[in-house]
Design a protein around this motif. Structure first.
Motif, mmCIF file in Angstrom:
data_model
loop_
_atom_site.group_PDB
_atom_site.id
_atom_site.type_symbol
_atom_site.label_atom_id
_atom_site.label_comp_id
_atom_site.label_asym_id
_atom_site.label_seq_id
_atom_site.Cartn_x
_atom_site.Cartn_y
_atom_site.Cartn_z
ATOM 1 N N ALA A 207 0.867 -1.196 0.000
ATOM 2 C CA ALA A 207 0.000 0.000 0.000
ATOM 3 C C ALA A 207 0.890 1.228 0.000
ATOM 4 C CB ALA A 207 -0.910 0.016 1.229
ATOM 5 N N GLY A 208 0.473 2.254 -0.753
ATOM 6 C CA GLY A 208 1.246 3.488 -0.758
ATOM 7 C C GLY A 208 2.559 3.364 -1.504
ATOM 8 N N PRO A 212 -2.435 6.041 -3.260
ATOM 9 C CA PRO A 212 -2.441 7.184 -2.353
ATOM 10 C C PRO A 212 -2.404 6.754 -0.877
ATOM 11 C CG PRO A 212 -4.648 6.723 -3.140
ATOM 12 C CD PRO A 212 -3.739 5.773 -3.878
ATOM 13 N N PRO A 213 -2.153 7.732 0.027
ATOM 14 C CA PRO A 213 -2.136 7.410 1.457
ATOM 15 C C PRO A 213 -3.416 6.724 1.931
ATOM 16 C CG PRO A 213 -1.284 9.621 1.094
ATOM 17 C CD PRO A 213 -1.771 9.133 -0.239
ATOM 18 N N GLY A 214 -4.550 7.034 1.280
ATOM 19 C CA GLY A 214 -5.814 6.393 1.663
ATOM 20 C C GLY A 214 -5.746 4.876 1.598
ATOM 21 N N TYR A 215 -4.910 4.359 0.698
ATOM 22 C CA TYR A 215 -4.774 2.903 0.586
ATOM 23 C C TYR A 215 -4.041 2.340 1.818
ATOM 24 C CZ TYR A 215 -6.193 2.669 -4.401
ATOM 25 O OH TYR A 215 -6.881 2.706 -5.592
ATOM 26 N N ILE A 216 -3.158 3.152 2.401
ATOM 27 C CA ILE A 216 -2.465 2.697 3.622
ATOM 28 C C ILE A 216 -3.459 2.663 4.787
ATOM 29 C CG2 ILE A 216 -0.544 3.127 5.199
ATOM 30 C CD1 ILE A 216 0.903 4.576 2.902
ATOM 31 N N TRP A 217 -4.287 3.724 4.886
ATOM 32 C CA TRP A 217 -5.336 3.717 5.925
ATOM 33 C C TRP A 217 -6.218 2.477 5.758
ATOM 34 C CZ3 TRP A 217 -5.476 6.999 9.978
ATOM 35 C CH2 TRP A 217 -4.864 8.255 9.876
ATOM 36 N N SER A 218 -6.573 2.172 4.512
ATOM 37 C CA SER A 218 -7.471 1.037 4.262
ATOM 38 C C SER A 218 -6.790 -0.285 4.626
ATOM 39 C CB SER A 218 -7.906 1.032 2.796
ATOM 40 O OG SER A 218 -8.670 -0.120 2.513
ATOM 41 N N ALA A 219 -5.495 -0.406 4.317
ATOM 42 C CA ALA A 219 -4.783 -1.638 4.683
ATOM 43 C C ALA A 219 -4.778 -1.818 6.205
ATOM 44 C CB ALA A 219 -3.357 -1.604 4.138
ATOM 45 N N LEU A 220 -4.621 -0.699 6.922
ATOM 46 C CA LEU A 220 -4.605 -0.768 8.386
ATOM 47 C C LEU A 220 -5.998 -1.095 8.937
ATOM 48 C CD1 LEU A 220 -2.464 2.441 9.171
ATOM 49 C CD2 LEU A 220 -1.697 0.055 9.266
ATOM 50 N N ASP A 221 -7.014 -0.376 8.444
ATOM 51 C CA ASP A 221 -8.347 -0.464 9.057
ATOM 52 C C ASP A 221 -9.197 -1.587 8.478
ATOM 53 O OD1 ASP A 221 -7.804 1.641 10.756
ATOM 54 O OD2 ASP A 221 -8.461 3.147 9.297
ATOM 55 N N ASP A 222 -9.136 -1.790 7.168
ATOM 56 C CA ASP A 222 -10.009 -2.790 6.536
ATOM 57 C C ASP A 222 -9.365 -4.177 6.505
ATOM 58 O OD1 ASP A 222 -11.894 -0.769 6.014
ATOM 59 O OD2 ASP A 222 -10.843 -0.211 4.175
ATOM 60 N N LEU A 223 -8.033 -4.215 6.370
ATOM 61 C CA LEU A 223 -7.349 -5.516 6.318
ATOM 62 C C LEU A 223 -6.661 -5.861 7.640
ATOM 63 C CD1 LEU A 223 -5.655 -5.398 2.763
ATOM 64 C CD2 LEU A 223 -8.025 -5.945 3.387
ATOM 65 N N GLN A 224 -6.494 -4.861 8.499
ATOM 66 C CA GLN A 224 -5.827 -5.041 9.811
ATOM 67 C C GLN A 224 -4.479 -5.738 9.665
ATOM 68 O OE1 GLN A 224 -8.567 -6.384 12.910
ATOM 69 N NE2 GLN A 224 -10.259 -5.439 11.801
ATOM 70 N N VAL A 225 -3.670 -5.202 8.752
ATOM 71 C CA VAL A 225 -2.360 -5.801 8.494
ATOM 72 C C VAL A 225 -1.384 -5.508 9.639
ATOM 73 C CG1 VAL A 225 -2.591 -5.696 5.989
ATOM 74 C CG2 VAL A 225 -1.570 -3.767 7.211
ATOM 75 N N ILE A 228 3.097 -2.862 6.476
ATOM 76 C CA ILE A 228 2.768 -2.240 5.193
ATOM 77 C C ILE A 228 3.969 -2.432 4.264
ATOM 78 C CG2 ILE A 228 2.317 -0.054 4.000
ATOM 79 C CD1 ILE A 228 -0.060 -0.740 5.672
ATOM 80 N N ASP A 229 3.743 -2.973 3.083
ATOM 81 C CA ASP A 229 4.818 -3.126 2.102
ATOM 82 C C ASP A 229 4.901 -1.859 1.250
ATOM 83 O OD1 ASP A 229 5.612 -5.741 2.941
ATOM 84 O OD2 ASP A 229 3.686 -6.434 2.152
ATOM 85 N N HIS A 230 6.085 -1.294 1.208
ATOM 86 C CA HIS A 230 6.367 0.035 0.634
ATOM 87 C C HIS A 230 5.865 1.104 1.618
ATOM 88 C CE1 HIS A 230 8.008 -1.394 -3.114
ATOM 89 N NE2 HIS A 230 6.952 -2.125 -3.325
ATOM 90 N N GLY A 231 4.670 1.637 1.377
ATOM 91 C CA GLY A 231 4.115 2.635 2.310
ATOM 92 C C GLY A 231 4.743 4.009 2.207
ATOM 93 N N VAL A 232 5.632 4.206 1.219
ATOM 94 C CA VAL A 232 6.405 5.452 1.195
ATOM 95 C C VAL A 232 5.541 6.698 0.962
ATOM 96 C CG1 VAL A 232 8.678 4.527 0.645
ATOM 97 C CG2 VAL A 232 7.040 4.911 -1.208
ATOM 98 N N ARG A 233 4.360 6.529 0.362
ATOM 99 C CA ARG A 233 3.521 7.714 0.123
ATOM 100 C C ARG A 233 2.820 8.191 1.414
ATOM 101 N NH1 ARG A 233 -0.027 8.074 -5.120
ATOM 102 N NH2 ARG A 233 -0.356 10.098 -4.126
ATOM 103 N N ALA A 239 -0.953 12.958 9.503
ATOM 104 C CA ALA A 239 -1.711 12.192 10.513
ATOM 105 C C ALA A 239 -1.425 10.699 10.361
ATOM 106 C CB ALA A 239 -3.211 12.463 10.364
ATOM 107 N N LEU A 240 -1.225 10.275 9.125
ATOM 108 C CA LEU A 240 -0.907 8.860 8.877
ATOM 109 C C LEU A 240 0.494 8.536 9.396
ATOM 110 C CD1 LEU A 240 -1.509 6.099 7.635
ATOM 111 C CD2 LEU A 240 -0.826 7.038 5.402
ATOM 112 N N VAL A 241 1.447 9.425 9.141
ATOM 113 C CA VAL A 241 2.815 9.207 9.645
ATOM 114 C C VAL A 241 2.781 9.091 11.168
ATOM 115 C CG1 VAL A 241 5.104 10.257 9.900
ATOM 116 C CG2 VAL A 241 3.946 10.318 7.680
ATOM 117 N N ALA A 242 2.009 9.969 11.815
ATOM 118 C CA ALA A 242 1.913 9.935 13.285
ATOM 119 C C ALA A 242 1.327 8.603 13.754
ATOM 120 C CB ALA A 242 1.062 11.102 13.772
#
Ligand code: ADE
Ligand code: ZN
Length: 347
Positions: A207-208, A212-225, A228-233, A239-242
């Motif tokens: 994700a990311g 976009p960063p929204g995909y990282i939020w989704s991986a965290l919240d919807d997939l509960q990973v 995160i692979d890559h995640g650089v975006r 707020a996501l970095v925090a």
């Protein structure tokens, strides 16, 4: 004993980066297929490749984005047919890993790339599992397998792949999500990942990278990973970095991949140092080393050369993070951490 990093001059970095024990957590095993092995497997299996020779194939490795790479990557993987092919591919990677002082590797594999061509999933998993066992026995490198779902395919196809893999459950520790990111957000696979979690499988997702960063939020919240692979975006969303820092959510970053797929224009523009400075649990990995110009040590050397603000302490942190973020046992993590400290204590 904690090493005294300040006493080690920066010109020791190439030696330290090469020799420090480390884990690799983001390697697509199909992306370790070197052109020489692609040609050898094609010959063994009586297949004709649309390239005259190894040099012509390598010359085609010029990518403009993720999809332009994936088209060639899936074509390269089409030479894999037998259990021995998957075993040989795995062992070739593990020999590189041992040379780079990788003590533990978590290998992604893409079963759908093979089952869609009629290769039974058991052939794929048996060959890779035999490579994992052989690498432990002959090279002292520990390995785990992570089954990835191709996100450009459907949820139903992912469910079918999971069901087909379950008879081989003891051979893989978790599941991941890879392939074309844009237009295929993590939430598309929320129900598959819920089932995987219920089965006790560890969950990670790309994700990311281009998404976009929204995909990282989704991986965290919807997939509960758990990683995160890559995640650089994530850097586009403070707020996501925090959140990533607060949760010590690992990012498996792949600098040479980001360069070759034009996620960053040059390595000098890479955010690795910024992510470390923000307190994230970042690791360095190769992604698809046969295609992107380097295995793990080459990724470390290139990014430390491009980013002079990275320190000797950062090198130690990146290796320690790779153990912390791995799915290995607590005892193994402690043992590798102690070996890491010894390398830095010697300077
Ligand atoms: N499959 C192999 N390499 C990949 C990457 N960098 N991103 C997404 N899917 C992949
Ligand atoms: Zn990847």
């Amino acid at each position: 004993m904690t090493p005294t990093f300040a006493a080690i001059p920066r010109n020791r970095l190439p030696h330290l980066l090469r020799t420090m024990p480390k884990a690799e957590l983001h390697i697509h095993i199909e992306g370790s297929l070197e052109p020489e092995l692609i040609f050898a497997l094609a010959a063994r299996n009586g297949l004709k490749l649309p390239y005259a020779n190894v040099e012509a194939l390598r010359a085609a490795y010029s990518f403009t984005d993720l999809q332009s790479f994936l088209d060639i990557y899936y074509a390269g993987a089409s030479v894999l047919l037998t259990e021995a092919d998957f075993f040989d591919m795995g062992m070739a990677y593990f020999r590189h890993a041992a040379a780079d002082n990788i003590v533990h590797a978590e290998l992604f594999f893409d079963p759908q790339t093979h089952t869609e061509r009629g290769v039974p999933i058991g052939t794929v998993i048996d060959g890779l599992a035999r490579a994992v066992a052989t690498a432990q026995r002959d090279l002292g490198v520990s390995g785990l397998l992570i089954l990835c779902f191709l996100r450009h395919l459907s949820e139903a196809a992912a469910f079918a792949t999971l069901e087909a893999a379950l008879p081989h459950r003891s051979h893989f520790i978790g599941v991941g999500l890879d392939s074309s990111e844009r237009g295929h957000p993590p939430e598309k696979f929320a129900r598959v990942f819920a089932r995987c979690r219920a089965l006790g499988l560890r969950c990670v997702a790309h994700a990311g990278e281009e998404g976009p960063p929204g995909y990282i939020w989704s991986a965290l919240d919807d997939l509960q990973v758990e990683r995160i692979d890559h995640g650089v975006r994530c850097v586009e969303d403070p707020a996501l970095v925090a959140r990533l820092a607060a949760e010590r959510m690992p990012l498996t970053v792949c600098p040479l991949s980001n360069l070759k797929l034009r996620v960053v224009p040059t390595l000098t523009d890479h955010d690795l140092a910024a992510l470390l400075a923000a307190g994230l649990c970042v690791t360095v990995n190769s992604d698809d080393p046969a295609y992107f110009g380097g295995y793990v040590n080459q990724n470390f050397l290139a990014v430390f050369e491009a980013l002079p603000q990275l320190t000797v302490r950062d090198a130690h942190t990146l290796a320690r993070n790779s153990f912390e973020a791995s799915f290995a046992s607590a005892a193994d993590k402690r043992r590798w951490g102690a070996a890491l400290d010894l390398v830095f204590a010697a300077g």
